[in-house]
Design a protein around this motif. Structure first.
Motif, PDB file in Angstrom:
ATOM      1  N   LEU A 196       0.867  -1.177   0.000  1.00 15.57           N
ATOM      2  CA  LEU A 196       0.000   0.000   0.000  1.00 15.57           C
ATOM      3  C   LEU A 196       0.900   1.222   0.000  1.00 15.57           C
ATOM      4  N   ASP A 197       0.785   2.036  -1.016  1.00 12.50           N
ATOM      5  CA  ASP A 197       1.593   3.245  -1.166  1.00 12.50           C
ATOM      6  C   ASP A 197       0.688   4.445  -0.904  1.00 12.50           C
ATOM      7  N   PHE A 198       0.798   5.012   0.302  1.00 16.09           N
ATOM      8  CA  PHE A 198      -0.059   6.129   0.689  1.00 16.09           C
ATOM      9  C   PHE A 198       0.506   7.441   0.166  1.00 16.09           C
ATOM     10  N   SER A 199      -0.372   8.275  -0.392  1.00 16.83           N
ATOM     11  CA  SER A 199       0.065   9.597  -0.839  1.00 16.83           C
ATOM     12  C   SER A 199       0.302  10.469   0.384  1.00 16.83           C
ATOM     13  N   ARG A 200       1.161  11.446   0.216  1.00 19.54           N
ATOM     14  CA  ARG A 200       1.417  12.391   1.303  1.00 19.54           C
ATOM     15  C   ARG A 200       0.201  13.298   1.450  1.00 19.54           C
ATOM     16  N   PRO A 201      -0.178  13.590   2.683  1.00 18.46           N
ATOM     17  CA  PRO A 201      -1.337  14.472   2.891  1.00 18.46           C
ATOM     18  C   PRO A 201      -1.146  15.811   2.170  1.00 18.46           C
ATOM     19  N   GLY A 202      -2.178  16.234   1.437  1.00 24.27           N
ATOM     20  CA  GLY A 202      -2.130  17.506   0.726  1.00 24.27           C
ATOM     21  C   GLY A 202      -1.307  17.490  -0.539  1.00 24.27           C
ATOM     22  N   LYS A 203      -0.934  16.298  -1.018  1.00 29.11           N
ATOM     23  CA  LYS A 203      -0.110  16.177  -2.223  1.00 29.11           C
ATOM     24  C   LYS A 203      -0.824  15.324  -3.276  1.00 29.11           C
ATOM     25  N   PRO A 204      -1.867  15.878  -3.912  1.00 27.40           N
ATOM     26  CA  PRO A 204      -2.579  15.083  -4.922  1.00 27.40           C
ATOM     27  C   PRO A 204      -1.697  14.703  -6.106  1.00 27.40           C
ATOM     28  N   SER A 205      -0.595  15.405  -6.304  1.00 21.97           N
ATOM     29  CA  SER A 205       0.306  15.064  -7.414  1.00 21.97           C
ATOM     30  C   SER A 205       0.966  13.702  -7.197  1.00 21.97           C
ATOM     31  N   ASP A 206       0.927  13.164  -5.973  1.00 25.11           N
ATOM     32  CA  ASP A 206       1.432  11.810  -5.738  1.00 25.11           C
ATOM     33  C   ASP A 206       0.601  10.781  -6.490  1.00 25.11           C
ATOM     34  N   ASN A 207      -0.645  11.101  -6.757  1.00 18.54           N
ATOM     35  CA  ASN A 207      -1.569  10.216  -7.474  1.00 18.54           C
ATOM     36  C   ASN A 207      -2.029  10.885  -8.769  1.00 18.54           C
TER      37      ASN A 207
END
Length: 172
Positions: free
Chosen positions: A79-90
């Motif tokens: 499970l690769d969680f995106s950093r909070p407040g970083k929609p560019s991770d996804n």
């Protein structure tokens, strides 16, 4: 994601996209989505498309649940969680969700949960089968997935890697 029915009742949407083929593998529609429902959606998808190595998720309560964590552990899926407040991770799922909202959610008036499921599934099938993507050589995600399943993987990650091992899902 979320939207609402004509009478103001909220609905939640779980979108599942294959990063490699850009296919929309599932869009689950419910009044609320819990971890156990995420697991059911993943189980259905694994039966059809195979198990991913990694699933990229945001930090929503349905993804940080024990159910999803146990499913990932027992299935050897990271499970690769995106950093909070970083929609560019996804980026892929964010782009997909923006298109989905613009072309489907904003265009339809859903009369019931079942009506929403039907209209959303029709849009998902059209997206997969009839929408050329420039990143896929101007063919649809379904055509691209079919070519790759016949031609084999684009890159080898591990010895004897197959298409299903290359899949990375993103959920929001």
């Amino acid at each position: 994601m979320s939207d609402q029915l004509f009478d103001g009742h909220r609905i939640r949407l779980l979108t599942l996209v294959d990063n490699h083929t850009r296919e929309s593998l599932a869009i689950h529609v419910a009044q609320r989505i819990r971890g156990c429902e995420v697991v059911r959606v993943l189980e259905r998808d694994v039966k059809e498309h195979g198990k991913p190595q990694t699933i990229q998720v945001d930090n929503g309560p349905e993804f940080i649940s024990k159910d999803v964590d146990l499913w990932a552990y027992w299935n050897h899926v990271k499970l690769d969680f995106s950093r909070p407040g970083k929609p560019s991770d996804n980026a892929y799922i964010e782009s997909f969700n923006a298109r989905f909202r613009l072309e489907c959610l904003n265009e339809h008036w859903f009369l019931s949960l079942e009506d929403a499921r039907e209209k959303i599934e029709n849009w998902r099938q059209d997206y997969n089968e009839n929408r050329p993507h420039s990143s896929l050589g101007n063919i649809s995600p379904a055509e691209y997935a079919e070519q790759k399943s016949v031609a084999g993987p684009v890159m080898i990650l591990l010895p004897e890697t197959n298409k299903n091992d290359l899949q990375n899902f993103k959920l929001t």
